[in-house]
Design a protein around this motif. Sequence first.
Motif, PDB file in Angstrom:
ATOM      1  N   VAL A  71       1.055  -1.480   0.002  1.00 55.26           N
ATOM      2  CA  VAL A  71       0.214   0.508  -0.038  1.00 55.26           C
ATOM      3  C   VAL A  71       0.945   1.213   0.238  1.00 55.26           C
ATOM      4  CG1 VAL A  71      -1.817   1.256   1.361  1.00 55.26           C
ATOM      5  CG2 VAL A  71      -1.994  -1.536   1.044  1.00 55.26           C
ATOM      6  N   GLU A  72       1.837   1.978   0.894  1.00 54.65           N
ATOM      7  CA  GLU A  72       2.454   2.075   0.677  1.00 54.65           C
ATOM      8  C   GLU A  72       3.511   2.731  -0.409  1.00 54.65           C
ATOM      9  OE1 GLU A  72       3.441   1.910   5.855  1.00 54.65           O
ATOM     10  OE2 GLU A  72       5.300   1.429   3.357  1.00 54.65           O
ATOM     11  N   GLU A  73       4.573   1.589  -1.215  1.00 52.82           N
ATOM     12  CA  GLU A  73       4.888   2.089  -2.631  1.00 52.82           C
ATOM     13  C   GLU A  73       3.818   2.321  -3.898  1.00 52.82           C
ATOM     14  OE1 GLU A  73       8.089   1.991  -3.511  1.00 52.82           O
ATOM     15  OE2 GLU A  73       8.496   1.750  -1.493  1.00 52.82           O
ATOM     16  N   ALA A 125      -8.064   1.679   3.471  1.00 54.11           N
ATOM     17  CA  ALA A 125      -9.563   2.967   3.856  1.00 54.11           C
ATOM     18  C   ALA A 125      -8.528   4.207   4.610  1.00 54.11           C
ATOM     19  CB  ALA A 125     -10.183   2.120   5.003  1.00 54.11           C
ATOM     20  N   LYS A 126      -7.537   3.802   5.590  1.00 56.68           N
ATOM     21  CA  LYS A 126      -7.301   5.180   6.200  1.00 56.68           C
ATOM     22  C   LYS A 126      -5.999   5.758   5.124  1.00 56.68           C
ATOM     23  CE  LYS A 126      -5.615   3.030  10.461  1.00 56.68           C
ATOM     24  NZ  LYS A 126      -4.686   1.980  11.387  1.00 56.68           N
ATOM     25  N   ALA A 137     -16.400  11.281  -4.352  1.00 57.86           N
ATOM     26  CA  ALA A 137     -15.923   9.541  -3.547  1.00 57.86           C
ATOM     27  C   ALA A 137     -14.391  10.325  -3.498  1.00 57.86           C
ATOM     28  CB  ALA A 137     -16.139   8.414  -4.481  1.00 57.86           C
ATOM     29  N   ARG A 138     -14.184   9.088  -1.855  1.00 52.06           N
ATOM     30  CA  ARG A 138     -12.638   9.303  -1.950  1.00 52.06           C
ATOM     31  C   ARG A 138     -12.439   8.410  -1.700  1.00 52.06           C
ATOM     32  NH1 ARG A 138     -11.560  12.298   4.557  1.00 52.06           N
ATOM     33  NH2 ARG A 138     -13.674  12.264   4.773  1.00 52.06           N
ATOM     34  N   GLU A 180     -17.746   9.060   5.421  1.00 54.78           N
ATOM     35  CA  GLU A 180     -15.992   8.939   4.949  1.00 54.78           C
ATOM     36  C   GLU A 180     -16.441   9.198   3.457  1.00 54.78           C
ATOM     37  OE1 GLU A 180     -14.685  10.061   7.401  1.00 54.78           O
ATOM     38  OE2 GLU A 180     -15.486   9.152   8.847  1.00 54.78           O
ATOM     39  N   GLN A 181     -18.023   9.740   2.579  1.00 55.33           N
ATOM     40  CA  GLN A 181     -17.060   9.158   1.201  1.00 55.33           C
ATOM     41  C   GLN A 181     -16.824   8.039   0.612  1.00 55.33           C
ATOM     42  OE1 GLN A 181     -16.806  14.043   1.127  1.00 55.33           O
ATOM     43  NE2 GLN A 181     -17.932  13.981  -0.980  1.00 55.33           N
TER      44      GLN A 181
END
Length: 255
Positions: A71-73, A125-126, A137-138, A180-181
Motif C-alpha cells: 500500500v505504501e509503495e 481505507a486509512k 468520492a474519496r 467518509e464518502q
Amino acid sequence: MHKKAMVTGGGRGIGLGVVRELVAAGYDVAITGSSPAEHYAATLEELQKSGSEIFYLQGDLANTCESRHCVEEAVKRLGRIDVLVNNAGVAPKVRADLLEMTEESFDRVVGTNTRGTMFLTQAVAKQMLGQEAEDGARGSIINISSISATVTSVNRGEYCVSKAGVSMLTQLYADRLAPEQIFVYEIRPGVIQTDMTTAVREKYDAMFAGGGCPIARWGLPQDIGRAAAALCTNSFRYTTGQVIFVDGGMHIQKL
Ligand SMILES: NC(=O)c1ccc[n+]([C@@H]2O[C@H](COP(=O)([O-])OP(=O)(O)OC[C@H]3O[C@@H](n4cnc5c(N)ncnc54)[C@H](OP(=O)(O)O)[C@@H]3O)[C@@H](O)[C@H]2O)c1
C-alpha cells in the motif's frame, strides 16, 4: 488526469480481467501478487503499451506487513488510491471433506482470503480518509467474494467460511466508511474460467450443459472486470454495501 487503482492478484485470472477494464477506462494501476515480478513481466509489458502507469508489487496477502508495504509503495508511486479491488484469493490445495479438513488448510485459506483482505482494506481505507473527494468520492472498494459466501460445498468448507467473511467485512467497511464518502461493494462471481477452476473444468462443463446455470456458459474474467469498472464510475453514489452477482443467474432458486 488518470484515476488510480490497486488490484490485488491483478496479474492473472479475474484480477487481470479487472485490470484490463480499468486500464481501458483510463486508470493507472498497481498490481499485487505473491509471485516474483519476473512472473508477470510479459503481462506488464503488454499492459504498459496502453500508456497508463502500471506496475507490479510483490507481497503475500496473508502477511500484513507485506500488504502494508504494498500500500505504501502504491501510494508513493500513484499519489492516491481511488479504487481498491480486493481480488487476490486462494482455494484449498486439496478438496477434502469437512470432517477431514485440516487446521493448516483452514488457516491458509481464511488467513489469506479473509484476514488478509480485512487488514489490507484497513490500510487502504486509512489512506483514502486522507484524500480529497473527487467526483463525489474519496474512494471505492470492491471485494471479490464468491457464491460460496452463501452456498455450501462440504469439500471446501474453509473456502466458504473465508468468503462469508469477505461478505461481512464488505458490510462492515461499507457502514464505517459511508460517512467518509468511501463506497464499498461486493462482487459475487459464479464459476469463472481461470487457473483456479482448471482442475474442475469437466465438472462445471457438465453443470452448464445440464441446465445448472440460466446463462449457460462459463463466466470470463472480463465479465467481472466490466462489472467492477462500472462500480467505479460515479453512477452508484447512493449505493454502498451492495452485493452484485456476476454468476450467470446461478443464485436464482428454481422450483
Ligand atoms: N474462478 C472462479 O470461479 C471464482 C469464483 C468466485 C470467486 N473467485 C475469487 O476470485 C478471486 C480471483 O480468482 P481467480 O479465479 O482469478 O484465481 P487465480 O487464477 O488462482 O488467481 C489468484 C490471484 O490471487 C493472487 N494471490 C493468491 N494468493 C496470494 C497471496 N497470498 N498474496 C497475494 N496474492 C495472491 C495470485 O497471484 P500470485 O499467484 O502471484 O500470488 C493471482 O493473481 C479469488 O478471490 C477467488 O476466490 C473465483
